[in-house]
Design a protein around this motif. Sequence first.
Motif, PDB file in Angstrom:
ATOM      1  N   ALA A 173       4.206  -5.538   6.409  1.00 50.19           N
ATOM      2  CA  ALA A 173       3.229  -6.542   5.983  1.00 50.19           C
ATOM      3  C   ALA A 173       2.739  -6.267   4.563  1.00 50.19           C
ATOM      4  O   ALA A 173       2.391  -7.188   3.830  1.00 50.19           O
ATOM      5  CB  ALA A 173       2.044  -6.575   6.954  1.00 50.19           C
ATOM      6  N   LEU A 174       2.738  -5.005   4.175  1.00 46.46           N
ATOM      7  CA  LEU A 174       2.345  -4.630   2.818  1.00 46.46           C
ATOM      8  C   LEU A 174       3.504  -4.738   1.831  1.00 46.46           C
ATOM      9  O   LEU A 174       3.336  -4.495   0.641  1.00 46.46           O
ATOM     10  CB  LEU A 174       1.809  -3.194   2.812  1.00 46.46           C
ATOM     11  N   GLY A 175       4.684  -5.089   2.339  1.00 50.22           N
ATOM     12  CA  GLY A 175       5.851  -5.245   1.482  1.00 50.22           C
ATOM     13  C   GLY A 175       6.566  -3.942   1.165  1.00 50.22           C
ATOM     14  O   GLY A 175       7.347  -3.877   0.216  1.00 50.22           O
ATOM     15  N   TRP A 176       6.309  -2.902   1.950  1.00 51.84           N
ATOM     16  CA  TRP A 176       6.945  -1.609   1.714  1.00 51.84           C
ATOM     17  C   TRP A 176       8.052  -1.404   2.738  1.00 51.84           C
ATOM     18  O   TRP A 176       7.840  -1.577   3.934  1.00 51.84           O
ATOM     19  CB  TRP A 176       5.922  -0.478   1.813  1.00 51.84           C
ATOM     20  N   SER A 177       9.223  -1.048   2.282  1.00 52.41           N
ATOM     21  CA  SER A 177      10.392  -0.897   3.143  1.00 52.41           C
ATOM     22  C   SER A 177      10.880   0.551   3.143  1.00 52.41           C
ATOM     23  O   SER A 177      11.107   1.123   2.073  1.00 52.41           O
ATOM     24  CB  SER A 177      11.509  -1.818   2.631  1.00 52.41           C
ATOM     25  N   THR A 178      11.058   1.100   4.323  1.00 49.06           N
ATOM     26  CA  THR A 178      11.608   2.453   4.422  1.00 49.06           C
ATOM     27  C   THR A 178      13.015   2.500   3.839  1.00 49.06           C
ATOM     28  O   THR A 178      13.392   3.480   3.201  1.00 49.06           O
ATOM     29  CB  THR A 178      11.652   2.940   5.884  1.00 49.06           C
ATOM     30  N   ARG A 179      13.757   1.436   4.045  1.00 45.61           N
ATOM     31  CA  ARG A 179      15.129   1.382   3.534  1.00 45.61           C
ATOM     32  C   ARG A 179      15.142   1.405   1.999  1.00 45.61           C
ATOM     33  O   ARG A 179      15.916   2.138   1.389  1.00 45.61           O
ATOM     34  CB  ARG A 179      15.829   0.137   4.054  1.00 45.61           C
ATOM     35  N   GLU A 180      14.297   0.612   1.389  1.00 39.82           N
ATOM     36  CA  GLU A 180      14.233   0.609  -0.072  1.00 39.82           C
ATOM     37  C   GLU A 180      13.710   1.938  -0.600  1.00 39.82           C
ATOM     38  O   GLU A 180      14.193   2.433  -1.624  1.00 39.82           O
ATOM     39  CB  GLU A 180      13.353  -0.538  -0.554  1.00 39.82           C
ATOM     40  N   ALA A 181      12.718   2.508   0.064  1.00 41.09           N
ATOM     41  CA  ALA A 181      12.151   3.785  -0.381  1.00 41.09           C
ATOM     42  C   ALA A 181      13.192   4.899  -0.332  1.00 41.09           C
ATOM     43  O   ALA A 181      13.242   5.750  -1.216  1.00 41.09           O
ATOM     44  CB  ALA A 181      10.942   4.157   0.469  1.00 41.09           C
ATOM     45  N   ALA A 182      14.025   4.880   0.705  1.00 40.08           N
ATOM     46  CA  ALA A 182      15.047   5.921   0.855  1.00 40.08           C
ATOM     47  C   ALA A 182      16.275   5.629   0.005  1.00 40.08           C
ATOM     48  O   ALA A 182      17.019   6.543  -0.349  1.00 40.08           O
ATOM     49  CB  ALA A 182      15.457   6.047   2.324  1.00 40.08           C
ATOM     50  N   GLY A 183      16.496   4.350  -0.285  1.00 47.49           N
ATOM     51  CA  GLY A 183      17.708   3.974  -1.002  1.00 47.49           C
ATOM     52  C   GLY A 183      18.946   4.109  -0.131  1.00 47.49           C
ATOM     53  O   GLY A 183      20.069   4.151  -0.624  1.00 47.49           O
ATOM     54  N   ARG A 184      18.719   4.159   1.159  1.00 48.87           N
ATOM     55  CA  ARG A 184      19.810   4.324   2.135  1.00 48.87           C
ATOM     56  C   ARG A 184      19.448   3.581   3.411  1.00 48.87           C
ATOM     57  O   ARG A 184      18.290   3.281   3.647  1.00 48.87           O
ATOM     58  CB  ARG A 184      20.014   5.806   2.446  1.00 48.87           C
ATOM     59  N   ARG A 185      20.456   3.349   4.234  1.00 48.33           N
ATOM     60  CA  ARG A 185      20.245   2.639   5.495  1.00 48.33           C
ATOM     61  C   ARG A 185      19.953   3.572   6.666  1.00 48.33           C
ATOM     62  O   ARG A 185      19.374   3.148   7.659  1.00 48.33           O
ATOM     63  CB  ARG A 185      21.480   1.814   5.842  1.00 48.33           C
ATOM     64  N   ALA A 244      12.311  10.494   6.324  1.00 46.61           N
ATOM     65  CA  ALA A 244      11.921  11.485   5.324  1.00 46.61           C
ATOM     66  C   ALA A 244      11.235  10.810   4.132  1.00 46.61           C
ATOM     67  O   ALA A 244      10.242  11.332   3.596  1.00 46.61           O
ATOM     68  CB  ALA A 244      13.137  12.291   4.866  1.00 46.61           C
ATOM     69  N   ALA A 245      11.724   9.646   3.723  1.00 47.83           N
ATOM     70  CA  ALA A 245      11.098   8.910   2.618  1.00 47.83           C
ATOM     71  C   ALA A 245       9.691   8.448   3.011  1.00 47.83           C
ATOM     72  O   ALA A 245       8.762   8.512   2.192  1.00 47.83           O
ATOM     73  CB  ALA A 245      11.960   7.709   2.219  1.00 47.83           C
ATOM     74  N   TYR A 246       9.530   7.992   4.239  1.00 51.14           N
ATOM     75  CA  TYR A 246       8.211   7.586   4.737  1.00 51.14           C
ATOM     76  C   TYR A 246       7.231   8.757   4.663  1.00 51.14           C
ATOM     77  O   TYR A 246       6.127   8.634   4.134  1.00 51.14           O
ATOM     78  CB  TYR A 246       8.329   7.054   6.171  1.00 51.14           C
ATOM     79  N   VAL A 247       7.654   9.899   5.181  1.00 50.56           N
ATOM     80  CA  VAL A 247       6.773  11.080   5.207  1.00 50.56           C
ATOM     81  C   VAL A 247       6.392  11.507   3.790  1.00 50.56           C
ATOM     82  O   VAL A 247       5.207  11.705   3.491  1.00 50.56           O
ATOM     83  CB  VAL A 247       7.431  12.245   5.984  1.00 50.56           C
ATOM     84  N   SER A 248       7.362  11.624   2.912  1.00 50.05           N
ATOM     85  CA  SER A 248       7.047  12.084   1.553  1.00 50.05           C
ATOM     86  C   SER A 248       6.181  11.071   0.803  1.00 50.05           C
ATOM     87  O   SER A 248       5.256  11.450   0.071  1.00 50.05           O
ATOM     88  CB  SER A 248       8.315  12.417   0.774  1.00 50.05           C
ATOM     89  N   THR A 249       6.428   9.782   0.998  1.00 51.22           N
ATOM     90  CA  THR A 249       5.622   8.757   0.339  1.00 51.22           C
ATOM     91  C   THR A 249       4.189   8.775   0.849  1.00 51.22           C
ATOM     92  O   THR A 249       3.237   8.676   0.056  1.00 51.22           O
ATOM     93  CB  THR A 249       6.238   7.358   0.540  1.00 51.22           C
ATOM     94  N   MET A 250       4.008   8.906   2.140  1.00 59.50           N
ATOM     95  CA  MET A 250       2.657   8.944   2.709  1.00 59.50           C
ATOM     96  C   MET A 250       1.874  10.134   2.169  1.00 59.50           C
ATOM     97  O   MET A 250       0.689  10.017   1.843  1.00 59.50           O
ATOM     98  CB  MET A 250       2.723   8.967   4.236  1.00 59.50           C
ATOM     99  N   HIS A 251       2.524  11.274   2.056  1.00 58.07           N
ATOM    100  CA  HIS A 251       1.836  12.458   1.530  1.00 58.07           C
ATOM    101  C   HIS A 251       1.498  12.285   0.047  1.00 58.07           C
ATOM    102  O   HIS A 251       0.416  12.672  -0.393  1.00 58.07           O
ATOM    103  CB  HIS A 251       2.663  13.722   1.777  1.00 58.07           C
TER     104      HIS A 251
END
Length: 127
Positions: free
Chosen positions: A72-84, A91-98
Amino acid sequence: MLEQLRGLLRAVLRSTRDSVRDGHLKAAYRQFTLDGVGRPFFTKWFASVDDRGDECDRALILDGRVLRSLNALGWSTREAAGRRDWPSRYAAYVSTMHALAGEFGVTAEWLEWLLFDLNGQVRAETS
């Protein structure tokens, strides 16, 4: 048969616990393979066994409510990781949240709770 299942469960829980405590979240994600057990449960497991200090990007819970809020905020785990693949996305979710928690002066667990509580009910304000 039941004893084999217990042995498998013990092995999976032990190996993923060890991977999480060593800071290898992608490896833990790949190792958690139990039929019928999905991401919400095993990321809760990761968060509960991660006893590393606060200076580490500790494991977080990634469930449907959190994903709905992120989307809903427009943030994608796939885009953040650059992988499917989901291990990289987690891992991208965890590092971004921190990283965000550090910027805002809160804990990653608090941000995660906020996203969980919102459950995708995010409204963008327009000016």
